[in-house]
Design an enzyme around this catalytic site. Structure first.
Site, PDB file in Angstrom:
ATOM      1  N   CYS A   1      -7.530   1.440   8.899  1.00 32.89           N
ATOM      2  CA  CYS A   1      -6.354   1.914   9.641  1.00 32.89           C
ATOM      3  C   CYS A   1      -6.294   3.438   9.737  1.00 32.89           C
ATOM      4  O   CYS A   1      -5.437   3.988  10.425  1.00 32.89           O
ATOM      5  CB  CYS A   1      -5.074   1.396   8.993  1.00 32.89           C
ATOM      6  SG  CYS A   1      -5.083  -0.377   8.753  1.00 32.89           S
TER       7      CYS A   1
ATOM      8  N   LYS B   1       8.589   1.421   0.476  1.00 40.76           N
ATOM      9  CA  LYS B   1       7.902   1.449  -0.828  1.00 40.76           C
ATOM     10  C   LYS B   1       7.200   2.784  -1.009  1.00 40.76           C
ATOM     11  O   LYS B   1       7.229   3.376  -2.087  1.00 40.76           O
ATOM     12  CB  LYS B   1       6.814   0.361  -0.880  1.00 40.76           C
ATOM     13  CG  LYS B   1       7.279  -1.031  -1.181  1.00 40.76           C
ATOM     14  CD  LYS B   1       6.024  -1.912  -1.297  1.00 40.76           C
ATOM     15  CE  LYS B   1       6.320  -3.390  -1.305  1.00 40.76           C
ATOM     16  NZ  LYS B   1       7.132  -3.817  -2.451  1.00 40.76           N
TER      17      LYS B   1
ATOM     18  N   ASP C   1      10.882 -18.921   3.435  1.00 43.25           N
ATOM     19  CA  ASP C   1      12.238 -18.454   3.690  1.00 43.25           C
ATOM     20  C   ASP C   1      12.119 -17.266   4.650  1.00 43.25           C
ATOM     21  O   ASP C   1      11.435 -16.274   4.341  1.00 43.25           O
ATOM     22  CB  ASP C   1      12.863 -18.024   2.348  1.00 43.25           C
ATOM     23  CG  ASP C   1      14.295 -17.530   2.513  1.00 43.25           C
ATOM     24  OD1 ASP C   1      14.745 -17.368   3.667  1.00 43.25           O
ATOM     25  OD2 ASP C   1      14.944 -17.305   1.475  1.00 43.25           O
TER      26      ASP C   1
ATOM     27  N   THR D   1       1.661 -10.728   8.591  1.00 47.15           N
ATOM     28  CA  THR D   1       1.623  -9.292   8.928  1.00 47.15           C
ATOM     29  C   THR D   1       0.646  -8.996  10.066  1.00 47.15           C
ATOM     30  O   THR D   1       0.235  -7.854  10.243  1.00 47.15           O
ATOM     31  CB  THR D   1       1.253  -8.429   7.698  1.00 47.15           C
ATOM     32  OG1 THR D   1      -0.105  -8.726   7.321  1.00 47.15           O
ATOM     33  CG2 THR D   1       2.158  -8.706   6.518  1.00 47.15           C
TER      34      THR D   1
ATOM     35  N   HIS E   1       1.819   4.959   7.349  1.00 48.61           N
ATOM     36  CA  HIS E   1       1.120   3.790   7.873  1.00 48.61           C
ATOM     37  C   HIS E   1       1.942   2.556   7.497  1.00 48.61           C
ATOM     38  O   HIS E   1       2.370   2.420   6.350  1.00 48.61           O
ATOM     39  CB  HIS E   1      -0.295   3.693   7.278  1.00 48.61           C
ATOM     40  CG  HIS E   1      -0.920   2.362   7.546  1.00 48.61           C
ATOM     41  ND1 HIS E   1      -1.058   1.864   8.822  1.00 48.61           N
ATOM     42  CD2 HIS E   1      -1.415   1.406   6.720  1.00 48.61           C
ATOM     43  CE1 HIS E   1      -1.610   0.665   8.761  1.00 48.61           C
ATOM     44  NE2 HIS E   1      -1.842   0.363   7.497  1.00 48.61           N
TER      45      HIS E   1
ATOM     46  N   SER F   1      -7.606   1.189   4.344  1.00 46.86           N
ATOM     47  CA  SER F   1      -8.139   0.503   3.165  1.00 46.86           C
ATOM     48  C   SER F   1      -9.616   0.819   2.979  1.00 46.86           C
ATOM     49  O   SER F   1     -10.342   1.085   3.932  1.00 46.86           O
ATOM     50  CB  SER F   1      -7.970  -1.004   3.325  1.00 46.86           C
ATOM     51  OG  SER F   1      -6.616  -1.346   3.182  1.00 46.86           O
TER      52      SER F   1
ATOM     53  N   GLU G   1     -10.566  -0.897  14.208  1.00 47.98           N
ATOM     54  CA  GLU G   1     -11.293  -1.685  13.221  1.00 47.98           C
ATOM     55  C   GLU G   1     -11.428  -3.120  13.716  1.00 47.98           C
ATOM     56  O   GLU G   1     -11.786  -4.005  12.956  1.00 47.98           O
ATOM     57  CB  GLU G   1     -10.619  -1.605  11.851  1.00 47.98           C
ATOM     58  CG  GLU G   1      -9.179  -2.014  11.826  1.00 47.98           C
ATOM     59  CD  GLU G   1      -8.569  -1.903  10.443  1.00 47.98           C
ATOM     60  OE1 GLU G   1      -9.037  -2.611   9.546  1.00 47.98           O
ATOM     61  OE2 GLU G   1      -7.622  -1.107  10.272  1.00 47.98           O
TER      62      GLU G   1
ATOM     63  N   SER H   1      -3.954  -4.189  -2.578  1.00 47.25           N
ATOM     64  CA  SER H   1      -3.979  -3.242  -1.456  1.00 47.25           C
ATOM     65  C   SER H   1      -2.724  -2.361  -1.463  1.00 47.25           C
ATOM     66  O   SER H   1      -2.794  -1.183  -1.080  1.00 47.25           O
ATOM     67  CB  SER H   1      -4.138  -3.971  -0.117  1.00 47.25           C
ATOM     68  OG  SER H   1      -2.962  -4.667   0.243  1.00 47.25           O
TER      69      SER H   1
END
Ligand code: CAA
Length: 391
Positions: free
Chosen positions: A115, A246, A33, A156, A237, A312, A83, A205
């Site tokens: 990152c 979030k 979707d 992503t 980030h 990460s 990276e 993550s």
């Protein structure tokens, strides 16, 4: 002791790749979707490099306008954070140094910590400028984010570079002490040397990121950092733009504040415009957030921006920067909009071909097809060497 000069970001220029795949096209091909992409993770499109583009060509495209505006006389160091490195030994920044014709009296080095590398570059650059305020450091963050086809991370992906000129009396953002730091040994996202695509435990993550936000904020406040109310905006980030939402909700909760949508949108809303159209650019992503903020927000003069850099593995750093009076005259909104708008849209089949594209690894001569309309291109491989040229 003499008072230390203000040091920070004097110029900031971003570039991205030649192609773009929209999330509408991706959703139509994988049955998702599209609202999951548009609303759930906040992405509308992802940049996809042409076969004659990589982190070096994007980095040179980002840095060229900085060099054109400020010259090379004061640049004594190039720090290249990535990276998605193209060589295990040689710093990608040496190719950029060569393409841009920088003086031989330059120090060039490549940095890696997922990152977070761009922020390490920025902080190391600030240290160098404090040692000799007459010098400037070119910090480049450039990445191509790539996950296996069909994996949740695929939506992503993205690609971009940001070049920042770091110096004394900066024209854009003064970076402040203290910084809050956090490191934890977690395997939330990584890419072994034998893989071209990253491995990730997506939901793990996100938890690791939020844990690192808490840890770095705690260290920041314990070291005498500003209070939450002193910040006018927050640059997080952005592996995907909804992560900024979030993260800010999490920080407000952690600080015992009421969380409401308007408050969160006010804090991060202006930082997501470029990332929403480019996708994850790993080391460059937080600085693309800053570019969007400076380019599109109402007057930010004197406002303090909170930065949360997360890599990460994991390392995070929270720091503050204050926007300098007159900064508007030094931003690059038209250049950034043009870089996004000039991308060529591709269909799903072309995207898959580009995703699978890889040069043979036998040391032979393999020219790259001439596709990019950017200022620099990867001409191909010759005798195990990557050959770059201005276009
Ligand atoms: N309409 C609207 N929203 C929808 C929807 C629909 N039809 N379907 C799902 N959603 C929402 C979900 O509710 C969810 O939102 P919330 O988290 O707010 O609940 C969101 O869309 C994503 O849905 P899922 O969690 O079900 O999606 P997923 O399982 O496909 O995974 C992901 C999402 C974990 C981000 C995945 O894309 C991924 O693994 N990405 C790569 C890893 C990553 O980006 N990690 C971020 C932290 S690590 C980091 O920051 C470093 C880095 O750069 C990689």
């Amino acid at each position: 002791m003499a008072e230390r000069p203000a040091v920070g970001i004097h110029d900031l220029s971003a570039a991205t790749a030649h192609h773009v795949l929209t999330h509408e096209t991706l959703a139509a091909s994988n049955g998702a979707d599209v609202a999951k992409y548009h609303r759930g993770i906040g992405l509308r499109a992802m940049s996809v490099p042409a076969p004659d583009e990589d982190i070096v060509t994007m980095a040179a495209a980002a840095a060229a306008p900085v060099v054109a505006r400020h010259g090379t006389d004061r640049i004594r160091t190039i720090v290249f954070a990535t990276e998605s490195s193209v060589d295990q030994a040689k710093a990608a920044g040496i190719h950029v140094h060569s393409l841009l014709g920088l003086p031989s009296a330059t120090r060039v080095v490549e940095l890696k910590q997922a990152c977070y590398g761009g922020t390490a570059g920025l902080q190391f650059a600030i240290g160098l400028v404090h040692r000799d305020p007459s010098q400037q450091v070119l910090v480049i963050a450039s990445d191509v984010s790539k996950y296996a086809l069909g994996e949740p991370g695929e939506a992503t992906q993205g690609a971009a570079a940001v070049a920042m000129l770091v110096g004394a009396d900066p024209a854009l953002v003064r970076v402040e002490d203290p910084s809050g730091m956090y490191t934890a040994d977690v395997m939330d996202f990584w890419r072994p040397n034998y893989r071209t695509t990253a491995l990730v435990d997506g939901h793990e993550s996100i938890s690791a990121y939020l844990q690192a936000l808490e840890g770095s904020w705690k260290d920041y406040t314990e070291r005498g950092g500003r209070t939450l109310d002193e910040f006018g905006a927050f640059c997080y980030h952005q592996p995907f733009p909804r992560m900024a939402d979030k993260a800010h909700r999490h920080l407000l909760n952690y600080c015992g504040r009421d969380v409401d949508d308007a408050l969160v949108a006010g804090a991060v809303g202006r930082t997501t415009a470029y990332n929403a159209e480019i996708g994850n650019s790993y080391t460059a992503s937080m600085y693309l957030g800053l570019a969007a903020l400076l380019d599109t927000a109402d007057d930010l003069t004197g406002r303090t921006v909170g930065f949360l850099s997360y890599g990460s593995g994991s390392v995070a750093e929270f720091f503050a920067g204050t926007v300098v009076p007159g900064y508007r005259a030094h931003t690059r909104p038209d250049q950034h909009r043009a870089a996004i708008d000039r991308r060529q849209e591709i269909d799903y089949a072309t995207y898959r071909e580009l995703h699978e594209h890889a040069f043979p690894v036998d040391g032979g001569d393999y020219p790259a097809p001439a596709v990019t309309t950017g200022p620099y291109r990867l001409a191909g491989l010759s005798g195990h060497k990557r050959v770059y040229e201005p276009r």
